[in-house]
Write an enzyme that holds these catalytic residues in place. Structure first.
Site, short mmCIF file in Angstrom:
data_model
loop_
_atom_site.label_atom_id
_atom_site.label_comp_id
_atom_site.label_asym_id
_atom_site.label_seq_id
_atom_site.Cartn_x
_atom_site.Cartn_y
_atom_site.Cartn_z
N THR A 193 -62.77 -63.62 -18.38
CA THR A 193 -62.00 -64.35 -17.52
C THR A 193 -62.49 -64.28 -16.11
O THR A 193 -62.72 -65.15 -15.29
CB THR A 193 -60.64 -64.35 -17.71
OG1 THR A 193 -60.10 -64.47 -18.85
CG2 THR A 193 -59.92 -65.08 -16.87
N ASN A 207 -63.78 -58.12 -16.46
CA ASN A 207 -62.28 -57.81 -16.02
C ASN A 207 -62.15 -56.56 -15.61
O ASN A 207 -61.25 -56.46 -14.68
CB ASN A 207 -61.63 -58.32 -17.26
CG ASN A 207 -61.37 -59.79 -17.63
OD1 ASN A 207 -62.03 -60.83 -17.01
ND2 ASN A 207 -61.00 -60.06 -18.71
N HIS A 262 -56.15 -66.61 -27.98
CA HIS A 262 -56.12 -65.22 -28.48
C HIS A 262 -55.21 -65.01 -29.43
O HIS A 262 -55.48 -64.21 -30.49
CB HIS A 262 -56.03 -64.43 -27.28
CG HIS A 262 -56.89 -64.01 -26.38
ND1 HIS A 262 -58.15 -63.10 -26.57
CD2 HIS A 262 -57.20 -64.31 -24.98
CE1 HIS A 262 -58.97 -62.97 -25.80
NE2 HIS A 262 -58.49 -63.83 -24.84
N HIS A 288 -63.16 -63.38 -27.10
CA HIS A 288 -64.61 -63.77 -26.57
C HIS A 288 -65.08 -62.60 -26.01
O HIS A 288 -64.70 -61.59 -25.96
CB HIS A 288 -64.15 -64.76 -25.61
CG HIS A 288 -63.14 -64.58 -24.41
ND1 HIS A 288 -63.25 -63.86 -23.37
CD2 HIS A 288 -61.82 -64.69 -24.44
CE1 HIS A 288 -61.98 -63.57 -22.82
NE2 HIS A 288 -61.12 -64.34 -23.39
#
Length: 535
Positions: free
Chosen positions: A71, A92, A288, A469
């Site tokens: 993300t 992240n 998710h 992912h």
């Protein structure tokens, strides 16, 4: 030219986007985890906002070209025009053994120097972002330009809003909040939070799936997961905040706040072009929790399509001259249990690759008192408190173990990545080491970068996240990149582009000059109305 314009006006001919002035409002939207695969699958079924955007210039093969498809790095590419190696947002989370606190893990959108913080309880900050975003550059050139970011996640708002937004709002602990000293918050925020609080407090009956979604209602059994997967319809009990933000209603709330801020702040009505960045998080949460292949994702995407249609309708009614760009921070792959039902040889990661298994083996081999390894995803960090010679021995001992594992596609050392040139050309053809290089920052990346083979899910025993992912493969890298403005003719493009191309293309749309060499992306001259600089 004046005579031609007069004749066109007299004949009632509408100006094309190529001949139009720069828009007064740029709307940049990220749909978290909207893969190219999902866009291709559902594009024929969209009837709302996503249908409108697909009717502009639609690149179906855009790439988050780097290896660490998460993300934070993905959102950072969109409005900086830089890959993670340039933005510094390589994941992240990462480790900084020089951090002035006991917790050496660093969250991408925090300031770890803030007293009393941890990577879980942090001070939100853009301090780690090494590049300016488009909104900052607009404000530098046109001081009256305003930049507003609204998102479901703090890191999404930070990476799209950058260092100097006028407003930045994101969801945390049951409401939309900000880290900025904005004074009295806009009335829109109080209204949005009141509506969200009421929504959370109210039980929801199951959604009624259309035939398209009902056909995907196949229950999936995963022994470690205690909730239903595959045929969910987003019913929830009163007071269940987690279920609220794992549902289409969360994106509706985010868009409602964005719409209210446009109206209250008068975005798109000033003397300079304004920027509104919106990141919608529910697709990621749904992906998710349930995987992208079931009824849940179908309901989610049709809902966000409808809600975006309502959002654009508000902008239309307000008479704002606006342009929209939409992309995603990364894609995503379905749960291996469902993939196997569809004939894909997918599996989950073995315990043999856990930091405990490898780290304890290395500790015994080298006579160390405890595991010397810290890991985040495929990034392997050697304890920075150890002497340099010991750290070198640890890398030398760990590297062949990773490379010999049957689930590992490749493992690279820092030295190997430093020696690799930044990739050029089509991202489709990049090798694994080139994709890893695009994600690499020598001060923040791990001592070893491990890339799993395709179709191996890095979650060993899922409990609340069955799919994910983060891989260097196209199911995680390929996303849509859509440009729309009123009057634009529909063009579906199959050529490969990168998400870093979004920012310089919008700069070309609003006639904002960029310093040569300051971004990794290129201006896409095939988008109507865009004026790319001569090379």
């Amino acid at each position: 030219m004046r005579k031609l314009a007069f004749i066109a006006a007299a004949l009632g001919l509408a100006a094309t986007p190529a001949a139009a002035k720069p828009p007064k409002l740029l709307v940049v939207i990220s749909i978290d985890q909207l893969s190219g695969d999902l866009f291709d699958e559902y594009r024929p079924h969209f009837t709302g906002g996503l249908a409108r955007l697909a009717g502009g210039t639609a690149f179906r093969n855009a790439y988050q070209s780097h290896a660490t498809t998460q993300t934070c790095p993905g959102h950072a590419t969109l409005l900086t025009g830089g890959r993670p190696a340039r933005t510094g947002i390589i994941a992240n989370n990462w480790y900084n053994f020089a951090a002035p606190r006991a917790d050496k893990q660093v969250y991408c959108a925090e300031d770890e120097t803030a007293p009393g913080t941890t990577s879980d309880k942090y001070k939100v900050s853009p301090v780690h972002l090494k590049m300016p975003v488009l909104g900052e550059l607009m404000k530098r050139r046109w001081p009256l330009s305003r930049s507003v970011a609204v998102a479901g996640k703090d890191r999404s708002a930070v990476m799209m809003g950058g260092h100097t937004p006028d407003q930045r709002w994101y969801w945390a602990d049951g409401s939309f909040v900000t880290d900025l000293p904005v004074g009295p918050p806009p009335r829109s925020v109080a209204l949005a939070n009141s509506a969200a609080k009421q929504a959370i407090a109210t039980a929801r009956a199951p959604l009624q799936p259309p035939p398209l979604c009902a056909a995907k209602a196949q229950p999936l059994v995963i022994p470690t997961v205690k909730y239903r997967i595959g045929d969910g319809r987003f019913d929830r009990a009163a007071g269940d905040e987690d279920a609220f933000h794992d549902s289409p209603e969360f994106d509706a709330a985010t868009l409602a706040l964005a719409a209210s801020l446009v109206q209250e702040l008068g975005l798109g009505k000033g003397r300079a072009t304004d920027l509104l960045a919106v990141s919608l998080s529910a697709t990621d949460y749904v992906g998710h929790k349930f995987g992208p292949g079931g009824q849940e994702m179908c309901l989610q995407l049709l809902s966000v399509d409808r809600d975006l249609g309502g959002f654009f309708g508000m902008l239309d009614r307000a008479g704002i001259d606006y342009a929209v760009a939409l992309s995603a921070d990364h894609g995503g792959q379905d749960a291996p249990e469902r993939l196997r039902l569809n004939g894909v040889a997918a599996t989950r990661i073995s315990n043999a690759l856990s930091k405990a298994a490898v780290g304890h083996t290395i500790a015994r081999q080298l006579g160390l008192p405890k595991s010397p390894l810290k890991t985040y995803g495929g990034a392997i960090y050697v304890d920075g408190s150890l002497p340099a010679e010991t750290r070198q021995k640890i890398v030398a001992a760990a590297l062949p173990r990773y490379r010999a594992d049957r689930q590992v596609a490749a493992a690279f050392t820092k030295a190997e990545l430093i020696a690799t040139s930044m990739p050029t050309g089509s991202p489709v053809n990049w090798t694994l080491i080139q994709r890893a290089r695009a994600s690499f920052d020598p001060a923040r990346s791990g001592d070893i970068t491990v890339l799993l083979k395709p179709n191996i899910n890095p979650v060993h025993e899922p409990d609340d996240s069955v799919a994910t992912h983060g891989s260097p493969y196209d199911y995680d890298r390929r996303v849509p990149l859509l440009f729309w403005r009123k009057g634009m003719k529909p063009v579906l493009r199959n050529d490969a582009v990168e998400t870093v191309d979004l920012m310089p293309t919008l700069a070309g749309l609003i006639r904002l000059p960029l310093t040569p060499g300051s971004v990794d992306g290129k201006c896409l001259k095939t988008v109507p109305g865009v004026r790319c600089p001569s090379r």
